[in-house]
Design a protein around this motif. Structure first.
Motif, PDB file in Angstrom:
ATOM      1  N   ASP A 173       0.847  -1.184   0.000  1.00 29.09           N
ATOM      2  CA  ASP A 173       0.000   0.000   0.000  1.00 29.09           C
ATOM      3  C   ASP A 173       0.887   1.239   0.000  1.00 29.09           C
ATOM      4  OD1 ASP A 173      -2.442   1.393   0.143  1.00 29.09           O
ATOM      5  OD2 ASP A 173      -2.234   1.598   2.312  1.00 29.09           O
TER       6      ASP A 173
ATOM      7  N   LEU B 269       4.051   1.519   2.177  1.00 29.11           N
ATOM      8  CA  LEU B 269       4.049   0.548   3.264  1.00 29.11           C
ATOM      9  C   LEU B 269       3.640  -0.824   2.750  1.00 29.11           C
ATOM     10  CD1 LEU B 269       4.367   0.125   6.335  1.00 29.11           C
ATOM     11  CD2 LEU B 269       1.974   0.725   6.564  1.00 29.11           C
TER      12      LEU B 269
ATOM     13  N   PHE C 121       2.695  -4.655   4.203  1.00 29.22           N
ATOM     14  CA  PHE C 121       2.368  -5.335   5.446  1.00 29.22           C
ATOM     15  C   PHE C 121       1.754  -6.702   5.173  1.00 29.22           C
ATOM     16  CE2 PHE C 121      -1.051  -2.498   4.330  1.00 29.22           C
ATOM     17  CZ  PHE C 121      -2.209  -3.215   4.550  1.00 29.22           C
TER      18      PHE C 121
ATOM     19  N   ILE D  36      -1.958  -7.983  12.140  1.00 27.00           N
ATOM     20  CA  ILE D  36      -1.448  -7.072  11.120  1.00 27.00           C
ATOM     21  C   ILE D  36      -0.023  -6.693  11.496  1.00 27.00           C
ATOM     22  CG2 ILE D  36      -1.765  -4.872   9.956  1.00 27.00           C
ATOM     23  CD1 ILE D  36      -4.754  -5.060  10.753  1.00 27.00           C
TER      24      ILE D  36
ATOM     25  N   LEU E  87       0.120   0.537  10.597  1.00 32.48           N
ATOM     26  CA  LEU E  87      -1.054   0.816   9.788  1.00 32.48           C
ATOM     27  C   LEU E  87      -2.160   1.449  10.623  1.00 32.48           C
ATOM     28  CD1 LEU E  87      -1.878   0.291   6.828  1.00 32.48           C
ATOM     29  CD2 LEU E  87      -2.990  -1.758   7.636  1.00 32.48           C
ATOM     30  N   ASN E  88      -2.851   2.413  10.063  1.00 35.46           N
ATOM     31  CA  ASN E  88      -3.997   3.026  10.721  1.00 35.46           C
ATOM     32  C   ASN E  88      -5.171   2.041  10.629  1.00 35.46           C
ATOM     33  OD1 ASN E  88      -6.106   4.545  11.678  1.00 35.46           O
ATOM     34  ND2 ASN E  88      -5.964   6.125  10.108  1.00 35.46           N
ATOM     35  N   THR E  89      -5.595   1.511  11.755  1.00 31.43           N
ATOM     36  CA  THR E  89      -6.661   0.503  11.762  1.00 31.43           C
ATOM     37  C   THR E  89      -8.000   1.079  12.234  1.00 31.43           C
ATOM     38  OG1 THR E  89      -5.981  -0.190  13.979  1.00 31.43           O
ATOM     39  CG2 THR E  89      -5.067  -1.413  12.115  1.00 31.43           C
TER      40      THR E  89
ATOM     41  N   LEU F 285      -9.384  -2.673   5.101  1.00 31.30           N
ATOM     42  CA  LEU F 285      -8.497  -1.690   5.736  1.00 31.30           C
ATOM     43  C   LEU F 285      -8.524  -0.465   4.837  1.00 31.30           C
ATOM     44  CD1 LEU F 285      -5.765  -4.256   6.663  1.00 31.30           C
ATOM     45  CD2 LEU F 285      -6.865  -2.767   8.306  1.00 31.30           C
ATOM     46  N   ASN F 286      -7.445  -0.206   4.114  1.00 34.19           N
ATOM     47  CA  ASN F 286      -7.454   0.853   3.109  1.00 34.19           C
ATOM     48  C   ASN F 286      -8.184   0.382   1.854  1.00 34.19           C
ATOM     49  OD1 ASN F 286      -6.012   2.259   4.947  1.00 34.19           O
ATOM     50  ND2 ASN F 286      -4.046   2.037   3.915  1.00 34.19           N
TER      51      ASN F 286
END
Length: 161
Positions: free
Chosen positions: A43, A46, A48, A72, A77-79, A134-135
């Motif tokens: 992403d 990043l 992951f 994760i 990562l912004n979760t 997620l994203n």
């Protein structure tokens, strides 16, 4: 002399019982791997890895829900927008705390975020399509088996397939 021998036997028994608990914990984690799938996601800047584990075959207590553990790595990562769906129904997501009972089923490290999500089980469904958002979203497929195929004996911690 009898006191010395008694203390030595007690110490030996205690050491053996601690080792047995550690072996049991390792066995649980290895069994979890049999019901896990991984997905690597790139992403932007990043990269992951998401690991999804179906916990029902391994849990100590029988549950009326389909339970999954989501890991994760790395935990950068912004979760906050994390969503999970099991067969197109939104699941309840809870972050697994550091002192949680669920961690005995998972390999742990300091760079991973851990989540548990669940949904009431539908006995008529044999296939579970899990969608993680997620994203962006991705899907993983799991299959339910009769409990007898992954029964864990209470006397010895082994799995019979």
């Amino acid at each position: 002399m009898k006191i010395f021998i008694s203390i030595f036997i007690l110490f030996l028994f205690n050491a053996c019982s601690l080792k047995n608990d550690k072996i049991t914990e390792v066995n649980l984690k290895t069994q979890t791997l049999m019901f896990s799938q991984k997905k690597k996601i790139d992403d932007e800047n990043l990269s992951f890895v998401v690991t999804l584990s179906y916990l029902n075959p391994i849990l100590d207590e029988k549950t009326k829900e389909d339970e999954f553990a989501l890991q994760i790595t790395p935990n950068l990562l912004n979760t906050s927008h994390l969503k999970a769906y099991i067969n197109d129904k939104e699941a309840i997501i809870v972050r697994i705390k550091k002192d949680s009972e669920y961690l005995k089923y998972l390999f742990q490290n300091e760079f991973t975020d851990y989540f548990k999500f669940s949904l009431p089980s539908n006995q008529n469904e044999t296939n579970l399509k899990v969608k993680i958002c997620l994203n962006h979203c991705f899907e993983l497929d799991f299959q339910k088996y009769p409990k007898s195929l992954y029964y864990r004996s209470e006397d010895i911690d082994t799995q019979y397939n």
